[in-house]
Design an enzyme around this catalytic site. Structure first.
Site, PDB file in Angstrom:
ATOM      1  N   GLU A 186      -3.655  -4.120   6.507  1.00  0.00           N
ATOM      2  CA  GLU A 186      -4.193  -4.510   7.783  1.00  0.00           C
ATOM      3  C   GLU A 186      -5.845  -4.382   6.463  1.00  0.00           C
ATOM      4  O   GLU A 186      -6.438  -3.203   5.485  1.00  0.00           O
ATOM      5  CB  GLU A 186      -4.517  -3.512   7.908  1.00  0.00           C
ATOM      6  CG  GLU A 186      -5.836  -3.565   9.087  1.00  0.00           C
ATOM      7  CD  GLU A 186      -6.630  -2.278   9.156  1.00  0.00           C
ATOM      8  OE1 GLU A 186      -7.692  -2.397  10.590  1.00  0.00           O
ATOM      9  OE2 GLU A 186      -6.335  -1.185   9.100  1.00  0.00           O
TER      10      GLU A 186
ATOM     11  N   ASP B 207      -7.716  -2.831  17.700  1.00  0.00           N
ATOM     12  CA  ASP B 207      -9.376  -2.899  17.089  1.00  0.00           C
ATOM     13  C   ASP B 207     -10.862  -3.903  17.155  1.00  0.00           C
ATOM     14  O   ASP B 207     -11.765  -4.031  16.689  1.00  0.00           O
ATOM     15  CB  ASP B 207      -9.692  -2.814  15.956  1.00  0.00           C
ATOM     16  CG  ASP B 207      -9.092  -1.376  15.277  1.00  0.00           C
ATOM     17  OD1 ASP B 207      -9.020  -0.355  15.160  1.00  0.00           O
ATOM     18  OD2 ASP B 207      -7.894  -1.682  13.859  1.00  0.00           O
TER      19      ASP B 207
ATOM     20  N   ASP C  20      -1.849   1.080   7.624  1.00  0.00           N
ATOM     21  CA  ASP C  20      -3.351   1.043   7.864  1.00  0.00           C
ATOM     22  C   ASP C  20      -4.459   1.061   6.443  1.00  0.00           C
ATOM     23  O   ASP C  20      -3.928   1.791   6.053  1.00  0.00           O
ATOM     24  CB  ASP C  20      -3.387   2.567   8.473  1.00  0.00           C
ATOM     25  CG  ASP C  20      -4.854   2.216   9.193  1.00  0.00           C
ATOM     26  OD1 ASP C  20      -4.978   1.465  10.166  1.00  0.00           O
ATOM     27  OD2 ASP C  20      -5.565   3.280   9.079  1.00  0.00           O
TER      28      ASP C  20
END
Length: 495
Positions: free
Chosen positions: A246, A331, A216
């Protein structure tokens, strides 16, 4: 491994699961009231999905053709998304705890499915035990250097960071947080004890048997030595661990062999959706998603071909073959909703995704054309029984299943190089070749019929995979002109 990228990753088809929303098992007792499973999702509510529920439905994923699972965070946290970790060394009891992860891993591995976990190491939740220690002891806490504390604020408060001040305006909160979100204190990973703690966490779960990590917000960790050490220590335990970062933009500098094997390929996502959706993209749906709002543009055939060529040549071939290609995630709004609730356009986008080089990932429910706007609406609960999804949803799933089977069954579609044969109006012809086999993918995303000239080799000697054909496609003489009706597609392979 090829170029230090795991070979298995380039052949995998991933399935991303938001654990609270996929499936629940009666073997994991609820400690209290949950939201009704089929009710609209809320920012803070829990549906009660768990890892045993996922384990019980692995055969459905095997039937779909899935060979990799990407799980959103599973460690103990006080949110349904779990990006605000309390304890990195425990699996959340709401998900079934460590025994449930053990069962899921073993069951997945027995079926040939690899499992990667979401690693959130830039920030933590306020319940993280060192942060609680700082809350109680302030500047006197031996854990104070684990976080970015404001000495002036601490002095004003007589050295104590008390709980009642934690939701003040960012400048007076007394600690640095990710994107100024009060509930996400940022870790000082350059501090030796913090770094060693995180490396211990990573090594623990890698030894436990996971097959890799999705990391992340890695660019927000400011210490440039952190990710190379992370990679080294993970690979020392599992040389075939797949590491995905990410990062929402093209960033080839992260893929040179010292950090990640792949990035979440959002630039390709937006190219596919921009080409297939074009003027039909629901701009109201994407308005709340900054990256989509700013970068999701209408692309005609030549525009998409240019974007695709750039994406496919930006990195070394071994990296391109393992890029994490997706149409959406937790997301983003659901691909179907971005495409104006058009099932045919979703089918075209999925076909392109599954016939390009890279490691495709399906966001849970996209195979049954689930709807959903921005978070939290994109995190709706999966049907409790697949049979309840409805005929249209199951028809879309059958198409996705066929496309995955074609990819996994033909080396040209699974591992072939790609080049653009033709691009006109809102249509493209793509060729993939490998080991003497050839495949041609034809897509017309426009609202009008069009013709394509796929070049001197044309489609002669190729066999149409009828189960993948969408709409009407006709061939003039087997070598040159191909007529495609509006919103149509076909895949042709070596007979």
């Amino acid at each position: 491994m090829s170029g230090n990228v795991p070979e298995w990753a380039r052949d995998a088809v991933f399935y991303q699961v938001f654990p609270d929303r996929f499936a629940s098992s009666p073997r994991v007792p609820d400690p209290g009231r949950m939201e009704p499973w089929g009710s609209p999702p809320t920012l803070h509510g829990f549906k009660g999905g768990d890892l045993l529920g996922l384990a019980d439905r692995l055969d459905e994923l095997v039937d779909l053709g899935i060979s990799g699972l990407y799980l959103n965070p599973i460690f103990t946290a006080a949110s349904n998304h779990r990006y605000n970790t309390y304890d990195f060394l425990t699996v959340d009891p709401l998900l079934g705890g460590e025994p449930a992860l053990r069962e899921l891993l073993d069951s997945a591995h027995e079926r040939g499915i690899r499992v990667i976990l979401d690693g959130v190491f830039n920030h933590v939740g306020r319940g993280f035990w060192p942060f609680q220690h700082v809350i109680e002891s302030g500047g006197a806490s031996p854990y104070r250097d684990w976080f970015y504390l404001d000495d002036d604020v601490l002095a004003e408060r007589r050295g104590v960071l008390v709980d009642e001040h934690l939701c003040e305006e960012p400048g007076r909160r007394g600690y640095r947080s990710w994107w100024d979100v009060p509930g996400l204190p940022k870790l000082r990973v350059e501090h030796g004890p913090v770094r060693e703690y995180l490396m211990h966490v990573v090594e623990h779960w890698t030894r436990f048997g996971i097959d890799g990590w999705r990391l992340d917000v890695p660019q927000d960790i400011e210490d440039p030595t952190f990710w190379p050490e992370f990679r080294s220590r993970v690979r020392a335990i599992n040389p075939e661990a797949y590491l995905v970062g990410e990062i929402w933009i093209d960033a080839p500098e992260w893929l040179t062999g010292d950090r990640f094997d792949a990035l979440m390929n959002y630039p390709l996502t937006m190219a596919i959706l921009g080409f297939v959706g074009g003027p039909h993209i629901d701009r109201a749906i994407v308005a709340g998603q900054q990256n989509y709002r700013d970068h999701l543009v209408d692309l005609d055939g030549p525009g998409f071909a240019a974007q695709l060529t750039r994406s496919m040549t930006l990195n070394r071939p071994a990296t391109t073959a393992a890029q994490f290609n997706l149409l959406g995630s937790h997301d983003t709004p659901r691909a179907r909703s971005v495409l104006g609730e058009d099932d045919i356009r979703l089918r075209l986008a999925t076909l392109i995704q599954l016939t390009l080089p890279g490691t495709p990932s399906l966001y849970y429910g996209d195979e049954i054309a689930m709807r959903g706007g921005p978070d939290p609406d994109c995190r709706r609960a999966f049907p409790e029984r697949l049979a309840d999804a409805g005929d249209a949803a199951l028809a879309h799933r059958a198409y996705v299943r066929a496309a995955i089977a074609a990819r996994r069954g033909d080396v040209a579609l699974g591992r072939g190089e790609v080049r653009v044969l033709a691009a006109v109006r809102r249509a493209v012809a793509l060729e993939r070749t490998s080991d003497g086999r050839r495949a041609v993918v034809l897509v017309n995303a426009g609202d009008e019929p069009t013709e394509l000239d796929p070049g001197p080799d044309g489609v002669a000697g190729l066999l149409e995979r009828g189960e993948l054909t969408v709409g009407g496609v006709a061939y003039s003489d087997g070598t040159s002109r191909v007529h495609l009706e509006a919103r149509s597609a076909a895949v042709l392979v070596t007979d």
